[in-house]
Scaffold this active site. Sequence first.
Site, PDB file in Angstrom:
ATOM      1  N   CYS A 120       0.830  -1.204   0.000  1.00  0.00           N
ATOM      2  CA  CYS A 120       0.000   0.000   0.000  1.00  0.00           C
ATOM      3  C   CYS A 120       0.868   1.259   0.000  1.00  0.00           C
ATOM      4  CB  CYS A 120      -0.921  -0.033   1.228  1.00  0.00           C
ATOM      5  SG  CYS A 120      -1.900   1.457   1.438  1.00  0.00           S
TER       6      CYS A 120
ATOM      7  N   CYS B 182      -0.024   3.836   2.676  1.00  0.00           N
ATOM      8  CA  CYS B 182       0.401   3.360   4.000  1.00  0.00           C
ATOM      9  C   CYS B 182       1.858   3.712   4.256  1.00  0.00           C
ATOM     10  CB  CYS B 182       0.213   1.846   4.110  1.00  0.00           C
ATOM     11  SG  CYS B 182      -1.500   1.313   4.040  1.00  0.00           S
TER      12      CYS B 182
END
Length: 72
Positions: free
Chosen positions: A30, A33
Amino acid sequence: MSTMELTADNFNEVNSGNDFVIIHFRAEWCGPCHTFGPVLEHVSEKREGVVFAKIDIEAPRELAQAHEQSHW
């Protein structure tokens, strides 16, 4: 305090032993993230009395599933 990794082994202890816990559900793949991680780490150094933690949704799947978090 730095950001700590939550696992199935320490999840209940961390949550029951602290008044305020902020959990970042993340995944290695991600991009956002990875962008947010350093911000969370920085804030964790500034706020005492708050536990900042992260859970890799791909690793301890039972934790992510228990909190209805999954990959997109």
